[in-house]
Design an enzyme around this catalytic site. Structure first.
Site, PDB file in Angstrom:
ATOM      1  N   PRO A   1      99.146  -5.059 -73.821  1.00 14.22           N
ATOM      2  CA  PRO A   1      98.497  -4.872 -73.128  1.00 14.22           C
ATOM      3  C   PRO A   1      98.109  -6.806 -72.791  1.00 14.22           C
ATOM      4  CG  PRO A   1      96.724  -4.255 -74.191  1.00 14.22           C
ATOM      5  CD  PRO A   1      98.583  -4.573 -74.830  1.00 14.22           C
ATOM      6  N   GLU A   2      97.993  -7.264 -71.133  1.00 12.42           N
ATOM      7  CA  GLU A   2      98.245  -8.282 -70.769  1.00 12.42           C
ATOM      8  C   GLU A   2      97.222  -8.821 -71.541  1.00 12.42           C
ATOM      9  OE1 GLU A   2     101.080  -9.967 -69.718  1.00 12.42           O
ATOM     10  OE2 GLU A   2     102.072  -7.532 -69.395  1.00 12.42           O
TER      11      GLU A   2
ATOM     12  N   LYS B   1      94.515 -11.706 -77.307  1.00 13.65           N
ATOM     13  CA  LYS B   1      94.525  -9.843 -76.397  1.00 13.65           C
ATOM     14  C   LYS B   1      93.213  -9.958 -77.413  1.00 13.65           C
ATOM     15  CE  LYS B   1      99.080 -10.333 -74.938  1.00 13.65           C
ATOM     16  NZ  LYS B   1     100.270 -10.048 -74.759  1.00 13.65           N
TER      17      LYS B   1
END
Ligand SMILES: [Zn+2]
Length: 274
Positions: free
Chosen positions: A2-3, A55
């Site tokens: 995921p970004e 993240k």
């Protein structure tokens, strides 16, 4: 992976639902968490805040404990009203944190630990570089940390969260296209101005996506790859567009595996010459 912007939005949504509420139930399939929970129960503690650092998702509880989770490729947090059916099978459940009005469920979360607040800052500064979504983002420090990876290709260096936190595989390609930099150029071949421009471009792209609407509270919070696309791929310049014409010059977009993890990199060889 995921970004940073999708983790940021997930943290914001979880924070809206959970902050200030008392944990009425904690459940986990992870032995490490259960061991800490036995000695220092989470039930009865107030959830002070949920935030993202790069993240990593950090949930802070009263009494000085923080739950740190990292989604890697597989994990996600969902939020449900009590009694609402889960959208994933129970066998994928790793963590449940329930308050009187919400149930946060972590599915397939590969990295989770309960740590003392005093350890959080030092662990995070070691694990992640300046966070592109942080209000007080330190661009100079990010540049300094990118420079330290002199012989890495810039496409690879951008994914290194220790240099700068928040860029995943989608924004890697999109940022370098926008900055007109070839992804396979080594960091040492780039000028400070070019690096500063790459950093600024990445920050702009990520920030645009967090100011877009946040997910409704009771629905699935996707932590999987998202670019904040509302519609189809209309907002992407190169990512996922192999062999299709460049939106700027018409040249066919290229794709190639890059780096130790062989992540796909997309670029236009005309707009981003080597
Ligand atoms: Zn082009």
């Amino acid at each position: 992976m995921p970004e940073g912007d999708s983790i940021f939005r997930a943290a914001r949504t979880l924070n809206q639902a959970l902050a200030g509420k008392v944990v009425v139930r904690f459940e986990s399939m992870l032995p490490l968490l259960n061991r800490v929970h036995e000695d220092h129960p989470l039930t009865g503690r107030t959830i002070d805040s949920v935030k993202s650092v790069g993240k990593h998702l950090l949930m802070q509880f009263s009494g000085g404990l923080t739950l740190r989770t990292h989604m890697r490729m597989s994990g996600s947090w969902h939020i449900y009203r009590p009694g609402e059916p889960w959208q994933r099978p129970r066998r994928d459940m790793r963590i449940v944190l329930a308050t009187s009005d919400f149930e946060a469920v972590g599915f397939n979360i590969p990295v989770a630990e309960l740590i003392r607040d005093s350890r959080v800052a030092s662990e995070m500064s070691r694990a992640v570089g300046p966070d592109l979504l942080d209000e007080v983002f330190d661009a100079g420090e990010a540049l300094h940390r990118l420079r330290a990876q002199a012989t890495s290709e810039i496409g690879d260096a951008l994914l290194n969260q220790r240099a700068m936190a928040g860029v995943g595989n989608v924004y890697k390609s999109e940022t370098l296209f926008s900055a007109r930099i070839n992804p396979f150029i080594r960091v040492e071949q780039l000028t400070d101005d070019q690096l500063a421009d790459i950093i600024e471009t990445a920050r702009k792209l990520l920030r645009v996506n967090v100011t877009a609407a946040s997910a409704p509270l009771t629905t699935y919070i996707g932590l999987r790859r998202t670019t904040g696309r509302d519609g189809p791929d209309e907002r992407l310049w190169v990512y996922g567009r192999a062999r299709r014409p460049c939106r700027r010059c018409g040249t066919a977009i290229q794709v190639r595996k890059q780096g130790r993890d062989a992540r796909l990199t997309y670029w236009c060889e005309t707009c981003q010459p080597s």
